[in-house]
Scaffold this active site. Sequence first.
Site, mmCIF file in Angstrom:
data_model
loop_
_atom_site.group_PDB
_atom_site.id
_atom_site.type_symbol
_atom_site.label_atom_id
_atom_site.label_comp_id
_atom_site.label_asym_id
_atom_site.label_seq_id
_atom_site.Cartn_x
_atom_site.Cartn_y
_atom_site.Cartn_z
ATOM 1 C CE1 TYR A 155 35.134 43.778 37.788
ATOM 2 C CE2 TYR A 155 35.117 43.228 35.452
ATOM 3 C CZ TYR A 155 35.121 44.167 36.459
ATOM 4 O OH TYR A 155 35.103 45.508 36.142
ATOM 5 C CE LYS A 187 32.173 45.635 38.111
ATOM 6 N NZ LYS A 187 31.911 46.874 38.868
HETATM 7 P P1 NAD Z 1 40.514 51.042 40.895
HETATM 8 O O1 NAD Z 1 40.222 49.570 40.922
HETATM 9 O O2 NAD Z 1 41.886 51.474 40.494
HETATM 10 O O3 NAD Z 1 40.192 51.659 42.318
HETATM 11 C C1 NAD Z 1 39.201 51.108 43.116
HETATM 12 C C2 NAD Z 1 38.939 52.025 44.291
HETATM 13 O O4 NAD Z 1 37.966 51.366 45.100
HETATM 14 C C3 NAD Z 1 40.164 52.289 45.172
HETATM 15 O O5 NAD Z 1 40.291 53.668 45.397
HETATM 16 C C4 NAD Z 1 39.826 51.541 46.449
HETATM 17 O O6 NAD Z 1 40.376 52.131 47.609
HETATM 18 C C5 NAD Z 1 38.302 51.602 46.445
HETATM 19 N N1 NAD Z 1 37.692 50.570 47.281
HETATM 20 C C6 NAD Z 1 38.056 49.275 47.384
HETATM 21 N N2 NAD Z 1 37.289 48.653 48.303
HETATM 22 C C7 NAD Z 1 36.418 49.585 48.778
HETATM 23 C C8 NAD Z 1 35.389 49.550 49.751
HETATM 24 N N3 NAD Z 1 35.111 48.435 50.445
HETATM 25 N N4 NAD Z 1 34.681 50.687 49.990
HETATM 26 C C9 NAD Z 1 34.976 51.809 49.315
HETATM 27 N N5 NAD Z 1 35.958 51.920 48.389
HETATM 28 C C10 NAD Z 1 36.658 50.801 48.130
HETATM 29 O O7 NAD Z 1 39.421 51.782 40.014
HETATM 30 P P2 NAD Z 1 38.915 51.501 38.539
HETATM 31 O O8 NAD Z 1 39.777 50.495 37.831
HETATM 32 O O9 NAD Z 1 38.697 52.835 37.941
HETATM 33 O O10 NAD Z 1 37.513 50.744 38.767
HETATM 34 C C11 NAD Z 1 36.398 51.437 39.282
HETATM 35 C C12 NAD Z 1 35.138 50.673 38.911
HETATM 36 O O11 NAD Z 1 35.032 50.558 37.496
HETATM 37 C C13 NAD Z 1 35.067 49.240 39.465
HETATM 38 O O12 NAD Z 1 33.732 48.921 39.823
HETATM 39 C C14 NAD Z 1 35.509 48.415 38.275
HETATM 40 O O13 NAD Z 1 35.013 47.090 38.324
HETATM 41 C C15 NAD Z 1 34.868 49.209 37.134
HETATM 42 N N6 NAD Z 1 35.510 48.946 35.846
HETATM 43 C C16 NAD Z 1 36.843 49.224 35.675
HETATM 44 C C17 NAD Z 1 37.422 48.934 34.450
HETATM 45 C C18 NAD Z 1 38.893 49.187 34.200
HETATM 46 O O14 NAD Z 1 39.412 48.696 33.184
HETATM 47 N N7 NAD Z 1 39.585 49.941 35.031
HETATM 48 C C19 NAD Z 1 36.664 48.390 33.413
HETATM 49 C C20 NAD Z 1 35.314 48.136 33.621
HETATM 50 C C21 NAD Z 1 34.746 48.424 34.861
#
Ligand code: NAD
Length: 246
Positions: free
Chosen positions: A148, A152
């Site tokens: 991860y 990133k």
């Molecule tokens: P999440 O992980 O709860 O949801 C992810 C979404 O991505 C889902 O709706 C899923 O259906 C969709 N998805 C998965 N595979 C896909 C594909 N092939 N094509 C299109 N859509 C697809 O969401 P989140 O936790 O808000 O994370 C969103 C982004 O933010 C990610 O890139 C994650 O790495 C990043 N992020 C999240 C956090 C956190 O703590 N939540 C922290 C830092 C970065």
Amino acid sequence: MADRLSGKTALVTAAAQGIGRATALAFAAEGAEVMATDINLDRLEELSGTPGISLRRLDVMDPQAVNSLAAEMPPLDVLCNVAGFVHNGTILDCPEEDWDFSFDLNVKSMYRMIRAFLPAMLENGGGSIVNMASVASSLRGLPNRFVYGASKAAVIGLTKAVAADFIKQGIRCNCICPGTIESPSLDDRINAFDDPVAARKAFIARQPIGRLGTPEEIAGMAVYLASDVAAYTTGTAMIVDGGVTL
Ligand code: NAD
């Protein structure tokens, strides 16, 4: 409702839940016409009827689907690449197929989306690209975030490279590095622990500010970067992390 994005067209990936959904809603609330996309149509359809939001299934790992959507749509002013996946484990827990999947979904998807949508943005005179990175990247090594964090870090590099190449043509490209944010997938990660209550406490303890972030707090940064208020901002990795990188 404000109008920082009025007259702009935007596309958001992974908009069915979490940060992507909050971003699609925030863009629309600021006056943008938003194409909200995800592979999970059932959850995406919960946004149905929201003024300014259109819905479309899009798998960002499917090059044909990405290219045909780009061919169909008017030029974007804002492309927001949110889709990503958290692999849990060290390098020893990461066989090649897990490495490939994480890099495909977290990084190559952004390459695909930008290659497909950038030509029309350039013809249109410019636009803003916002990519979702993380503090687990080149900013910090966090336990059990091996692939991860590597993926990133690549998002930050990709963001800066695109920003440098197109800065003279009106394209801005920035990324956001969130700390730990409340989202359905975070709940899944926490519930996978033997003691979810202790796991949640440990996640919170990682944030010096004393709580987890909200998707809306990340969406606020996405609105800023998407808008003309950020016209002088490109190639940056904006940290919104409750002090994790202090
Ligand atoms: P999440 O992980 O709860 O949801 C992810 C979404 O991505 C889902 O709706 C899923 O259906 C969709 N998805 C998965 N595979 C896909 C594909 N092939 N094509 C299109 N859509 C697809 O969401 P989140 O936790 O808000 O994370 C969103 C982004 O933010 C990610 O890139 C994650 O790495 C990043 N992020 C999240 C956090 C956190 O703590 N939540 C922290 C830092 C970065």
